[in-house]
Write a protein that holds these residues in place. Structure first.
Motif, PDB file in Angstrom:
ATOM      1  N   ARG B 140       0.837  -1.199   0.000  1.00 53.18           N
ATOM      2  CA  ARG B 140       0.000   0.000   0.000  1.00 53.18           C
ATOM      3  C   ARG B 140       0.873   1.250   0.000  1.00 53.18           C
ATOM      4  N   GLU B 141       1.903   1.196   0.825  1.00 53.43           N
ATOM      5  CA  GLU B 141       2.755   2.367   1.002  1.00 53.43           C
ATOM      6  C   GLU B 141       3.475   2.757  -0.288  1.00 53.43           C
ATOM      7  N   ASN B 142       3.796   1.745  -1.106  1.00 51.92           N
ATOM      8  CA  ASN B 142       4.581   2.018  -2.319  1.00 51.92           C
ATOM      9  C   ASN B 142       3.752   1.889  -3.599  1.00 51.92           C
ATOM     10  N   TYR B 143       2.454   2.133  -3.494  1.00 51.61           N
ATOM     11  CA  TYR B 143       1.577   1.793  -4.615  1.00 51.61           C
ATOM     12  C   TYR B 143       1.930   2.559  -5.876  1.00 51.61           C
ATOM     13  N   ARG B 144       2.752   3.578  -5.743  1.00 52.00           N
ATOM     14  CA  ARG B 144       3.116   4.351  -6.937  1.00 52.00           C
ATOM     15  C   ARG B 144       4.278   3.728  -7.710  1.00 52.00           C
ATOM     16  N   THR B 145       4.988   2.787  -7.090  1.00 55.73           N
ATOM     17  CA  THR B 145       6.171   2.192  -7.727  1.00 55.73           C
ATOM     18  C   THR B 145       5.932   0.700  -7.972  1.00 55.73           C
ATOM     19  N   PRO B 146       5.484   0.360  -9.170  1.00 49.86           N
ATOM     20  CA  PRO B 146       5.073  -1.023  -9.460  1.00 49.86           C
ATOM     21  C   PRO B 146       6.130  -2.061  -9.083  1.00 49.86           C
ATOM     22  N   GLU B 147       7.400  -1.792  -9.405  1.00 51.58           N
ATOM     23  CA  GLU B 147       8.420  -2.797  -9.145  1.00 51.58           C
ATOM     24  C   GLU B 147       8.485  -3.147  -7.657  1.00 51.58           C
ATOM     25  N   ILE B 148       8.356  -2.127  -6.816  1.00 50.41           N
ATOM     26  CA  ILE B 148       8.425  -2.379  -5.382  1.00 50.41           C
ATOM     27  C   ILE B 148       7.176  -3.113  -4.911  1.00 50.41           C
ATOM     28  N   VAL B 149       6.029  -2.705  -5.466  1.00 55.63           N
ATOM     29  CA  VAL B 149       4.801  -3.419  -5.116  1.00 55.63           C
ATOM     30  C   VAL B 149       4.946  -4.884  -5.474  1.00 55.63           C
ATOM     31  N   MET B 150       5.507  -5.135  -6.648  1.00 60.36           N
ATOM     32  CA  MET B 150       5.670  -6.515  -7.100  1.00 60.36           C
ATOM     33  C   MET B 150       6.521  -7.327  -6.139  1.00 60.36           C
ATOM     34  N   GLU B 151       7.663  -6.776  -5.755  1.00 62.42           N
ATOM     35  CA  GLU B 151       8.541  -7.528  -4.860  1.00 62.42           C
ATOM     36  C   GLU B 151       7.853  -7.833  -3.527  1.00 62.42           C
ATOM     37  N   HIS B 152       7.110  -6.896  -3.025  1.00 63.91           N
ATOM     38  CA  HIS B 152       6.402  -7.150  -1.768  1.00 63.91           C
ATOM     39  C   HIS B 152       5.257  -8.130  -1.986  1.00 63.91           C
ATOM     40  N   ASP B 153       4.661  -8.055  -3.151  1.00 64.88           N
ATOM     41  CA  ASP B 153       3.596  -9.002  -3.498  1.00 64.88           C
ATOM     42  C   ASP B 153       4.151 -10.421  -3.463  1.00 64.88           C
ATOM     43  N   ILE B 154       5.262 -10.606  -4.156  1.00 67.52           N
ATOM     44  CA  ILE B 154       5.885 -11.937  -4.195  1.00 67.52           C
ATOM     45  C   ILE B 154       6.289 -12.383  -2.797  1.00 67.52           C
ATOM     46  N   ALA B 155       6.889 -11.461  -2.051  1.00 70.48           N
ATOM     47  CA  ALA B 155       7.305 -11.796  -0.688  1.00 70.48           C
ATOM     48  C   ALA B 155       6.094 -12.151   0.172  1.00 70.48           C
ATOM     49  N   PHE B 156       4.990 -11.474  -0.071  1.00 72.17           N
ATOM     50  CA  PHE B 156       3.738 -11.733   0.646  1.00 72.17           C
ATOM     51  C   PHE B 156       3.297 -13.194   0.456  1.00 72.17           C
ATOM     52  N   HIS B 157       3.272 -13.599  -0.798  1.00 77.16           N
ATOM     53  CA  HIS B 157       2.827 -14.974  -1.073  1.00 77.16           C
ATOM     54  C   HIS B 157       3.815 -16.008  -0.533  1.00 77.16           C
ATOM     55  N   GLU B 158       5.092 -15.697  -0.638  1.00 72.67           N
ATOM     56  CA  GLU B 158       6.086 -16.633  -0.115  1.00 72.67           C
ATOM     57  C   GLU B 158       5.989 -16.730   1.406  1.00 72.67           C
ATOM     58  N   ALA B 159       5.721 -15.622   2.041  1.00 69.41           N
ATOM     59  CA  ALA B 159       5.599 -15.628   3.502  1.00 69.41           C
ATOM     60  C   ALA B 159       4.401 -16.469   3.938  1.00 69.41           C
ATOM     61  N   ILE B 160       3.330 -16.361   3.180  1.00 70.36           N
ATOM     62  CA  ILE B 160       2.149 -17.191   3.500  1.00 70.36           C
ATOM     63  C   ILE B 160       2.497 -18.673   3.357  1.00 70.36           C
ATOM     64  N   ALA B 161       3.232 -18.979   2.278  1.00 82.11           N
ATOM     65  CA  ALA B 161       3.613 -20.378   2.071  1.00 82.11           C
ATOM     66  C   ALA B 161       4.469 -20.873   3.232  1.00 82.11           C
ATOM     67  N   ARG B 162       5.395 -20.041   3.677  1.00 79.66           N
ATOM     68  CA  ARG B 162       6.219 -20.437   4.821  1.00 79.66           C
ATOM     69  C   ARG B 162       5.361 -20.664   6.062  1.00 79.66           C
ATOM     70  N   ALA B 163       4.379 -19.781   6.246  1.00 79.78           N
ATOM     71  CA  ALA B 163       3.527 -19.872   7.437  1.00 79.78           C
ATOM     72  C   ALA B 163       2.633 -21.109   7.395  1.00 79.78           C
ATOM     73  N   SER B 164       2.545 -21.752   6.256  1.00 81.42           N
ATOM     74  CA  SER B 164       1.786 -23.011   6.190  1.00 81.42           C
ATOM     75  C   SER B 164       2.558 -24.122   6.891  1.00 81.42           C
ATOM     76  N   HIS B 165       3.819 -23.868   7.136  1.00 81.99           N
ATOM     77  CA  HIS B 165       4.689 -24.827   7.820  1.00 81.99           C
ATOM     78  C   HIS B 165       4.807 -26.142   7.062  1.00 81.99           C
ATOM     79  N   ASN B 166       4.678 -26.054   5.764  1.00 80.81           N
ATOM     80  CA  ASN B 166       4.939 -27.222   4.929  1.00 80.81           C
ATOM     81  C   ASN B 166       5.943 -26.791   3.863  1.00 80.81           C
ATOM     82  N   PRO B 167       7.203 -27.221   3.994  1.00 82.24           N
ATOM     83  CA  PRO B 167       8.244 -26.723   3.100  1.00 82.24           C
ATOM     84  C   PRO B 167       8.011 -27.069   1.633  1.00 82.24           C
TER      85      PRO B 167
END
Lengths: 240, 240
Positions: B140-167
């Motif tokens: 949200r904070e970086n919504y003006r800079t697509p590349e940064i939004v993208m990296e956080h988007d990807i990190a968001f999904h990866e973090a959720i996957a990690r939180a599933s506790h199934n590698p």
DNA sequence: TCAAGAAAACATGTCATACAGGTTGAGGGC
DNA sequence: GCCCTCAACCTGTATGACATGTTTTCTTGA
């Protein structure tokens, strides 16, 4: 002979071999090569990259180990068709080094196969439906010989994945087959009575029927039930 | 020096290198090695297998390319921690050689992430919840800079996957990140208005809230909605 | 006695060369 | 025109050499 170490701005590993791997995959991308297309010979690549043949060979060999390219004596390397190759090795490695548990693999399989079976019910060709049904039949026919049941069981699930018409699902499911082979018999043995074993086989027939009927919900339900029973069998066997 | 060609009864590929790869992975299994444990040196392996150092090196190098082992100059190879390594290369290869479509990748991601998000809602630690929320905030904070939004988007999904506790989920999702990077911006651009873009970012916040609330159903619903919108965006952009 | 530093031992990274054996296409014999 | 042979090219494997990085050992000096 001087090697160019600065081609790759964001190289993952240091070393000429990693750079060569990058260069080759990039070559495939830039040239727009598809499966079967030939790559330059090792000697040719040696000249292009200004590194020794040793380095080029190790790079080719690495890509070959991942099954991204095909190599064979006398002929040049070619771009490979999609293959589990590396993926199954990663999974196997994770399991044998105890970084992945069998339960975790089953959870992933359950998640994916509830989708593949639904897609298969929607998209399967008649030939694919027949193939799936045939594997279920073969399981029943050979219920006295666990090893044969297992192979048809695995083939059954792979056939469903193929019938989903999404090669990524197919890839992942097939990559798990190695792990399945190592735990399948354990699950089978916990099914003490012949009735239990036949019930498990009938579960596959239920799935096949739902696919043939083109009923994705029902197919997914049967698949879920099947996995729940499999996981229970693993638990009963004391598999962590 | 004569090589022993008959060690492996069911060798996949002909050739000494494939046999050496098998021998090394088998060594890891038999010795019960885990991440970080050291393997024999190349010279040692050369003696054990009665093949040239060339062959042993190509085998080691192949395993290193798949990230099953770690290599570095001067020290012996060691067993590697689980890593996407090979898996992401397989996916990338499939996409660049047009054997896999972006849509197929998204279908797989949707299937898996509806599960990871539900598991994350059930199993996430407080730290994991905070991390996920933080990525949503940074988007949200970086919504003006697509590349940064993208990296956080990807990190968001990866973090959720990690939180599933199934590698395994984590592995697969992370392996798709490369493909995501190559298509993300396209989807972003089809969201013409700033409102649409913010709505997309808010979808992530919805998911984060459901995870924090520990509500797996709601989390899965938000995730499904998110993917449906993403796929629609790809369709609008004319991505096959 | 012990710690710091030098040297030896060991390891991988890269190169060059050699030769065996598989593959393919050009050219010649029929 | 067809088949056969052979040359050219390619990969598979082995060997030796040397640069460079890491670990162990031993020496030396306080």
């Amino acid at each position: 002979m001087v090697a160019n170490r600065s081609m790759m701005p964001e190289e993952t590993n240091p070393g000429l071999v990693s750079a060569a791997i990058q260069a080759i995959t990039q070559y495939i991308r830039v040239e727009g090569l598809g499966p079967g297309d030939l790559l330059p010979s090792e000697a040719d690549m040696t000249r292009r990259l200004s590194v020794s043949r040793t380095v080029v060979r190790e790079a080719f060999r690495s890509l070959s180990a991942m099954r991204l390219i095909d190599m064979s004596a006398g002929r040049r390397a070619s771009v490979a068709k999609l293959d589990i190759g590396a993926m199954s090795m990663v999974i196997e490695h994770g399991v044998t080094t105890e970084q992945i548990s069998v339960h975790q693999v089953y959870d992933v399989r359950r998640t994916i196969e509830m989708r593949t079976v639904a897609l298969a019910a929607l998209r399967r060709s008649d030939a694919e439906a027949a193939e799936i049904q045939e594997y279920a039949r073969l399981m029943r026919e050979n219920y006295r010989t666990p090893e044969i049941v297992m192979e048809h069981d695995i083939a059954f699930h792979e056939a469903i994945a193929r019938a989903s018409h999404n090669p990524v699902f197919s890839l992942i499911i097939t990559a798990f087959s190695g792990v399945t082979r190592r735990t399948w018999v354990i699950g089978w043995r916990t099914r003490a009575s012949v009735e239990d074993q036949i019930k498990m086989i009938e579960g596959h027939a239920d799935i096949a029927r739902a696919i043939i009927a083109g009923n994705p919900q029902l197919a997914a339900e049967h698949m879920a039930a099947h996995f729940d029973k499999s996981v229970k069998a693993l638990n009963d066997a004391g598999i962590a």
